[in-house]
Write an enzyme that holds these catalytic residues in place. Structure first.
Site, short mmCIF file in Angstrom:
data_model
loop_
_atom_site.label_atom_id
_atom_site.label_comp_id
_atom_site.label_asym_id
_atom_site.label_seq_id
_atom_site.Cartn_x
_atom_site.Cartn_y
_atom_site.Cartn_z
N HIS A 72 15.86 5.56 0.60
CA HIS A 72 15.10 4.32 0.30
C HIS A 72 14.55 4.08 -1.00
CE1 HIS A 72 14.83 5.22 4.91
NE2 HIS A 72 15.61 4.19 4.82
N ASP A 101 7.06 9.49 -6.45
CA ASP A 101 8.25 8.95 -6.25
C ASP A 101 8.48 7.62 -6.66
OD1 ASP A 101 7.30 7.24 -4.42
OD2 ASP A 101 7.38 9.02 -2.57
N ALA A 111 0.83 -1.14 -0.04
CA ALA A 111 -0.05 0.09 0.07
C ALA A 111 0.83 0.99 -0.20
CB ALA A 111 -0.98 0.05 1.40
N GLY A 112 2.06 1.02 0.01
CA GLY A 112 2.87 2.50 -0.30
C GLY A 112 3.41 2.76 1.13
N LEU A 151 1.98 5.54 6.56
CA LEU A 151 1.72 6.96 6.91
C LEU A 151 1.64 7.14 8.38
CD1 LEU A 151 -0.83 8.09 4.24
CD2 LEU A 151 1.50 8.71 4.36
#
Length: 264
Positions: free
Chosen positions: A89, A146, A64-65, A68
């Site tokens: 990273h 990104d 999911a990235g 957060l």
């Protein structure tokens, strides 16, 4: 199989499978997971026994990235780490995937969002489960792309579609992903792992030294002039013509037998 809290690794038939393993958080990327993934990709590149890599996720998501919760927590604690995670990273991980001198297959199970989707875009092949989906949600949190997504996505599906998906932050299901060329194959969920392993094992039995050169010349051609691409092809063919794998392939063709490639 070896395990850590956040990543699983397994080897079979020359294939190393790296499984993001934070299923309770949809395999979102913490600092620990990013550092572990980068280390394992680099290790796979150096290990002569690894001839292909499968990247996948555990549970209901591929990745999911960015995590957060960790991101916000670090910012609130005035920790500078989140401000450097792209350079420390994400950029190195994408380079590790794209520069790895062996085929990388993304076996996309469930959601692939943000940097997680970008890791799939950076892979050489993408096989998706029927329940999978892709989402470029950077705009929803006031950020730009990104992890190389601005470079890889438009090369997969074209500039116009890439701009639409990033600006609208629209989810793409597996059927659309196949239709627009975002993935090469869609299989039933229960067949994903076996299919990815089968494809990877076939590649692992092939001329991996040639695969490394193929990856290199494609990368050069994607960002250079025709003359530069021709020069890269020339250099690659000259080098590959002197390999044991090329000699073996020619002898096998003449002898009407299956070649036995050694990656040399």
């Amino acid at each position: 199989m070896t395990t850590s809290d956040v990543l699983l690794t397994a080897d079979a038939d020359g294939v190393r499978t790296l499984t993001l393993n934070r299923p309770q958080a949809y395999n979102s990327l913490t600092v620990e997971l990013k550092e572990r993934l980068l280390a394992e990709l680099r290790a796979a590149a150096e290990d002569a026994d690894v001839r292909a890599v499968v990247l996948t996720g555990s549970g209901r998501a591929f990745c999911a990235g960015q995590d957060l919760k960790e991101h916000v927590g670090l910012l609130q604690a005035n920790d500078p780490a989140p401000l450097h995670t792209v350079s420390d990273h994400y950029n190195p991980i994408v380079h590790a995937i794209m520069d790895l001198p062996k085929p990388v297959i993304a076996a996309v199970n469930g959601t692939a969002a943000g940097a997680g989707a970008a890791f799939a875009y950076a892979s050489d092949l993408r096989i998706a489960a029927s329940s999978s989906s892709f989402l470029m949600a950077f705009a929803n949190v006031g950020l730009g792309p990104d992890s190389g997504a601005s470079w890889t996505l438009q090369r997969l599906i074209g500039l116009g579609r890439a701009a639409e998906l990033m600006l609208m932050a629209r989810t793409v299901d597996s059927a659309e992903a196949l239709r627009i060329g975002l993935v090469g194959e869609v299989v039933p969920d229960e067949e994903l792992a076996a299919r990815a392993q089968s494809v990877a094992a076939k590649l692992a039995a092939g001329p991996t030294v040639a695969y490394a050169k193929i990856k290199h010349v494609l990368s050069v051609a994607a960002q250079s002039s025709l003359d530069d691409a021709l020069a890269a092809e020339d250099a690659a063919q000259t080098a590959l013509g002197a390999t044991a794998d090329h000699t073996e392939a020619v002898e096998a063709f003449v002898g009407k037998r299956r070649p036995n490639f050694q990656g040399k």
